[in-house]
Design an enzyme around this catalytic site. Structure first.
Site, PDB file in Angstrom:
ATOM      1  CG  ASP A   1       1.696  -3.607   5.527  1.00  0.00           C
ATOM      2  OD1 ASP A   1       2.442  -2.703   5.945  1.00  0.00           O
ATOM      3  OD2 ASP A   1       0.459  -3.462   5.416  1.00  0.00           O
TER       4      ASP A   1
ATOM      5  CD  GLU B   1      -3.072  -1.109   5.378  1.00  0.00           C
ATOM      6  OE1 GLU B   1      -3.148  -2.069   6.162  1.00  0.00           O
ATOM      7  OE2 GLU B   1      -2.695   0.035   5.746  1.00  0.00           O
ATOM      8  CD  GLU B   2      -1.968   2.954   7.350  1.00  0.00           C
ATOM      9  OE1 GLU B   2      -2.600   2.519   8.324  1.00  0.00           O
ATOM     10  OE2 GLU B   2      -0.759   2.764   7.188  1.00  0.00           O
TER      11      GLU B   2
ATOM     12  CG  HIS C   1      -0.449   0.158   2.528  1.00  0.00           C
ATOM     13  ND1 HIS C   1      -0.245   1.392   3.092  1.00  0.00           N
ATOM     14  CD2 HIS C   1      -0.096  -0.740   3.476  1.00  0.00           C
ATOM     15  CE1 HIS C   1       0.206   1.254   4.330  1.00  0.00           C
ATOM     16  NE2 HIS C   1       0.330  -0.032   4.591  1.00  0.00           N
TER      17      HIS C   1
ATOM     18  CG  ASP D   1       2.530   1.119   7.975  1.00  0.00           C
ATOM     19  OD1 ASP D   1       2.249   0.535   6.920  1.00  0.00           O
ATOM     20  OD2 ASP D   1       1.765   1.165   8.961  1.00  0.00           O
TER      21      ASP D   1
END
Length: 229
Positions: A214, A191-192, A59, A161
């Site tokens: 990830d 994604e978050e 992501h 991240d």
């Protein structure tokens, strides 16, 4: 390290991944056969092959904040985007996509009693709503400031991240993965806030094998939960 540094410093709060997508597209384009963006905003880089369809996903987005209100004195109220730890926000700097910078502060007495985003505000140095509105609007997102630096064998930066995984996929494409399979490098959005991009891409590509790249906790810090190495 320069590629990773540039990746981490791109602005890419969930739902506003345009800058990251453009950067990755330019870096990976010459190593794949086709590259395109789907309706939701996922970047899909395809290296054609005759075997099984493989999907590697990472992501692009990062956590941040979104402006919800500008008061008469020029202070910004906001809502978190993604898994933001509210109690750790006072004193943090944020950077908007246009380069505007602010610092998060709190209504101290109220915040001390109960940590809440409703008790926080962003100071961008404006003295009125009009002055603040000239550079920031309701609905604008901001990422947390965090420059890239190497400390011994460690790296400190915002958005590791999950830009570290985007970096891995770019480097994998560069090295021409030794496979006769049909390979898709998918750089996903949002994604978050619920893994939305990955779900859309997975259904669209209908891959035989999918691997998500990830970050996770390491378990090697003081009093951290023990984890498998």
């Amino acid at each position: 390290m320069e590629l990773l540094k540039e990746l981490t410093q791109c602005h890419g709060v969930s739902g506003r991944e345009e800058q990251v997508r453009k950067f990755i597209s330019e870096k990976i384009d010459s190593f794949v056969d086709e590259i395109y963006t789907d309706t939701l905003g996922n970047l899909i880089a395809h290296k054609k092959g005759g075997g099984k369809k493989l999907m590697f996903a990472a992501h692009m987005d990062e956590v941040g904040i979104v402006v919800t209100f500008i008061d008469k004195n020029g202070f910004l109220r906001f809502a978190p985007v993604g898994g933001v730890e509210i109690k750790r926000l006072p004193g943090r700097r944020v950077v908007f996509e246009n380069g505007a910078v602010g610092v998060i502060n709190c209504e101290e007495e109220a915040f001390d009693k109960k940590a809440s985003a409703a008790k926080l505000y962003i100071d961008i140095g404006a003295k009125s709503a009009e002055e603040a509105g000239s550079c920031v609007s309701v609905g604008d997102s901001a990422a947390f400031a965090g420059g890239f630096c190497e400390v011994g064998e460690r790296i400190i930066s915002k958005a590791l991240d999950n830009r570290i995984a985007c970096y891995i996929l770019i480097e994998t494409a560069k090295k021409q993965l030794a496979s006769s399979n049909d390979v898709y490098y998918v750089f996903t959005v949002q994604e978050e806030v619920g893994g939305r991009g990955a779900q859309t891409a997975a259904y669209s590509l209908d891959a035989d094998i999918a691997v998500n790249v990830d970050v996770t906790d390491t378990g090697d810090t003081p009093k951290a939960p023990e984890m498998a190495g």
